[in-house]
Design a protein around this motif. Sequence first.
Motif: not given
Length: 150
Positions: A42, A58, A60, A66-69, A71
Amino acid sequence: MKKKPILSTIGWRECVALPDFDIPVIRAKIDTGAGSSSIHATRIHYFHQGDREMVRFQIHPHQHNIHDTVTIEAPLVEHRSIKSSNGQKQLRPVIETHVQLGEHRWLIELNLTNRSLMGYRMLLGRQALRKRFLVDVSKSFLQSQPDHPH
């Protein structure tokens, strides 16, 4: 007569690592029907670093979280027309990275796409598997330990 190399057997899903991106575990579906490998990405953004075209995105790595991201920045190899699972062609960015499965580590091409509706964040296709593995579709996690359920 040349002796054929013995190939390791993998299951229809495995946990792999992406060491170039410091990702120790991500569940991957092994898909011999797909020519190329893909990962759910994303916020894809293009930029230049010197004369090199780069892509920042990004991921996951944990399914249903979807909170553990993470980059990631990587050189863009090219944009490639890829036929998606619904038969539509999409122009997707492609990067190269190492993948590790069990004791095996090798360089793959990975296209970036939205896989939010798919069951797995990552898909390993034929190009990544060729001359390395046999796939036992009745088994899972033959070369890896399943990560905790998500």
